[in-house]
Design a protein around this motif. Structure first.
Motif, mmCIF file in Angstrom:
data_model
loop_
_atom_site.group_PDB
_atom_site.id
_atom_site.type_symbol
_atom_site.label_atom_id
_atom_site.label_comp_id
_atom_site.label_asym_id
_atom_site.label_seq_id
_atom_site.Cartn_x
_atom_site.Cartn_y
_atom_site.Cartn_z
ATOM 1 N N GLN A 40 86.003 105.392 71.106
ATOM 2 C CA GLN A 40 86.814 105.210 72.301
ATOM 3 C C GLN A 40 88.246 104.802 71.987
ATOM 4 O O GLN A 40 89.085 104.698 72.884
ATOM 5 C CB GLN A 40 86.145 104.184 73.219
ATOM 6 C CG GLN A 40 84.786 104.664 73.727
ATOM 7 C CD GLN A 40 84.155 103.700 74.735
ATOM 8 O OE1 GLN A 40 84.769 102.723 75.144
ATOM 9 N NE2 GLN A 40 82.925 103.981 75.129
ATOM 10 N N ARG A 47 80.327 100.148 77.537
ATOM 11 C CA ARG A 47 79.744 101.407 77.995
ATOM 12 C C ARG A 47 78.291 101.176 78.375
ATOM 13 O O ARG A 47 77.582 100.406 77.737
ATOM 14 C CB ARG A 47 79.842 102.499 76.923
ATOM 15 C CG ARG A 47 79.414 103.857 77.465
ATOM 16 C CD ARG A 47 79.799 104.997 76.573
ATOM 17 N NE ARG A 47 79.464 106.258 77.226
ATOM 18 C CZ ARG A 47 80.265 106.906 78.045
ATOM 19 N NH1 ARG A 47 81.471 106.432 78.291
ATOM 20 N NH2 ARG A 47 79.890 108.034 78.620
ATOM 21 N N PHE A 49 74.432 102.742 79.130
ATOM 22 C CA PHE A 49 73.508 103.802 78.725
ATOM 23 C C PHE A 49 72.245 103.679 79.569
ATOM 24 O O PHE A 49 71.596 102.632 79.586
ATOM 25 C CB PHE A 49 73.171 103.686 77.237
ATOM 26 C CG PHE A 49 74.349 103.874 76.336
ATOM 27 C CD1 PHE A 49 74.740 105.148 75.944
ATOM 28 C CD2 PHE A 49 75.096 102.787 75.900
ATOM 29 C CE1 PHE A 49 75.846 105.334 75.112
ATOM 30 C CE2 PHE A 49 76.197 102.956 75.079
ATOM 31 C CZ PHE A 49 76.575 104.233 74.692
ATOM 32 N N THR A 55 69.135 100.111 82.511
ATOM 33 C CA THR A 55 70.483 100.361 82.018
ATOM 34 C C THR A 55 70.842 99.332 80.962
ATOM 35 O O THR A 55 70.665 98.124 81.162
ATOM 36 C CB THR A 55 71.512 100.285 83.169
ATOM 37 O OG1 THR A 55 71.192 101.275 84.155
ATOM 38 C CG2 THR A 55 72.919 100.518 82.651
ATOM 39 N N ALA A 104 69.474 107.194 73.917
ATOM 40 C CA ALA A 104 70.529 107.512 74.887
ATOM 41 C C ALA A 104 71.901 107.465 74.232
ATOM 42 O O ALA A 104 72.761 108.313 74.508
ATOM 43 C CB ALA A 104 70.465 106.537 76.066
ATOM 44 N N TYR A 105 72.100 106.480 73.354
ATOM 45 C CA TYR A 105 73.367 106.400 72.632
ATOM 46 C C TYR A 105 73.549 107.620 71.728
ATOM 47 O O TYR A 105 74.626 108.233 71.709
ATOM 48 C CB TYR A 105 73.423 105.116 71.801
ATOM 49 C CG TYR A 105 74.468 105.167 70.716
ATOM 50 C CD1 TYR A 105 75.813 104.998 71.009
ATOM 51 C CD2 TYR A 105 74.098 105.430 69.388
ATOM 52 C CE1 TYR A 105 76.777 105.085 70.020
ATOM 53 C CE2 TYR A 105 75.058 105.515 68.393
ATOM 54 C CZ TYR A 105 76.392 105.342 68.704
ATOM 55 O OH TYR A 105 77.338 105.436 67.723
ATOM 56 N N TYR A 108 74.433 110.650 73.649
ATOM 57 C CA TYR A 108 75.832 110.606 74.085
ATOM 58 C C TYR A 108 76.757 111.071 72.970
ATOM 59 O O TYR A 108 77.673 111.875 73.197
ATOM 60 C CB TYR A 108 76.188 109.181 74.509
ATOM 61 C CG TYR A 108 77.663 108.928 74.667
ATOM 62 C CD1 TYR A 108 78.401 109.558 75.676
ATOM 63 C CD2 TYR A 108 78.338 108.064 73.803
ATOM 64 C CE1 TYR A 108 79.769 109.326 75.805
ATOM 65 C CE2 TYR A 108 79.686 107.821 73.936
ATOM 66 C CZ TYR A 108 80.395 108.457 74.937
ATOM 67 O OH TYR A 108 81.742 108.229 75.062
ATOM 68 N N SER A 111 76.508 114.748 72.413
ATOM 69 C CA SER A 111 77.130 115.534 73.480
ATOM 70 C C SER A 111 78.620 115.741 73.245
ATOM 71 O O SER A 111 79.234 116.635 73.838
ATOM 72 C CB SER A 111 76.918 114.842 74.836
ATOM 73 O OG SER A 111 77.702 113.664 74.937
ATOM 74 N N LEU A 112 79.187 114.927 72.386
ATOM 75 C CA LEU A 112 80.626 115.033 72.114
ATOM 76 C C LEU A 112 80.925 115.918 70.911
ATOM 77 O O LEU A 112 82.109 116.184 70.636
ATOM 78 C CB LEU A 112 81.209 113.631 71.875
ATOM 79 C CG LEU A 112 81.111 112.666 73.067
ATOM 80 C CD1 LEU A 112 81.632 111.297 72.669
ATOM 81 C CD2 LEU A 112 81.869 113.202 74.266
#
Length: 238
Positions: A40, A47, A49, A55, A104-105, A108, A111-112
């Motif tokens: 970031q 952040r 997740f 969450t 989940a991390y 993420y 996905s980038l």
């Protein structure tokens, strides 16, 4: 009564195990925090997740994990924080979902992958401000020369090391401050106004363009002040 006292169970083992688990999570989640800070582009941030059960919030400061919070719907659990350690039962419930949080991390981050591959970095040429700055400085040099003449005349007439001359031009206050015969500043607009001349650097070209047309009126106000002083002295008889 003594038998009842002897039957109390110690919590040290549970607390020690809780602290051991929290230490391991702190180390592991700290790696996630460092990766997020790197991704970031800042030392501070957070952040969320989402998993099927709740969450997770990772907050970092200075690139290090500040806290790891889990919200499973019933209550929030600070799995890792700078304050008191969590309740063992709440910790256990949260950690049942920890693997899903890590997934989940990872999802993420994945996905980038390649998100910048087709970004065009052939940017347009940057226009130079050299000519604009040169013209601004030329105008300011002339204003500085005129203001310097005014400061010299004030020093000669007033005979003090410090002084100011102010006048209203089109309803706006202009103030010339001097130290002996040198200009300290020429400010337009009072406190918080625009410094046409100062020791801190030149103003934007747009401000110079807006104000330069009023400089002659300021000089005329100065000349009127000098004329009034001269006329006043001419009436003194010895």
């Amino acid at each position: 009564m003594s038998d009842s006292l002897d039957s109390l169970l110690a919590t040290a083992d549970v607390a020690d195990r809780r602290d051991e688990v929290v230490t391991g999570v702190r180390e592991h989640a700290g790696r996630i925090a460092r990766e997020l800070a790197l991704l970031q582009g800042g030392d501070y941030g957070s952040r969320d997740f989402d998993t099927d059960s709740g969450t997770w919030t990772v907050k970092y400061e200075g690139g290090a994990l500040q806290y790891l919070r889990y919200d499973g719907g019933r209550e929030e659990v600070y799995v890792v924080s700078a304050h008191s350690p969590p309740d063992p039962e709440a910790l256990a419930e949260a950690l049942r979902d920890y693997a899903a949080f890590v997934e989940a991390y990872n999802a993420y981050v994945e996905s980038l992958e390649g998100v910048l591959d087709d970004v065009d970095t052939d940017f347009p040429a940057v226009a130079s401000t050299e000519s604009v700055a040169a013209e601004r400085d030329r105008v300011l040099d002339r204003i500085r020369a005129v203001s310097g003449e005014m400061a010299g005349q004030l020093h000669r007439a007033e005979g003090t090391d410090y002084g100011t001359f102010s006048a209203r031009v089109d309803g706006t206050r202009w103030e010339l401050k001097r130290e002996r015969d040198q200009v300290s500043y020429l400010r337009v607009g009072g406190e918080g106004g625009i410094y046409l001349l100062s020791q801190y650097g030149n103003p934007p070209a747009t401000d110079v363009r807006e104000l330069v047309g009023s400089v002659p009126a300021f000089v005329e106000a100065f000349n009127e002040r000098v004329a009034d002083l001269d006329a006043g002295l001419s009436r003194v008889e010895l």
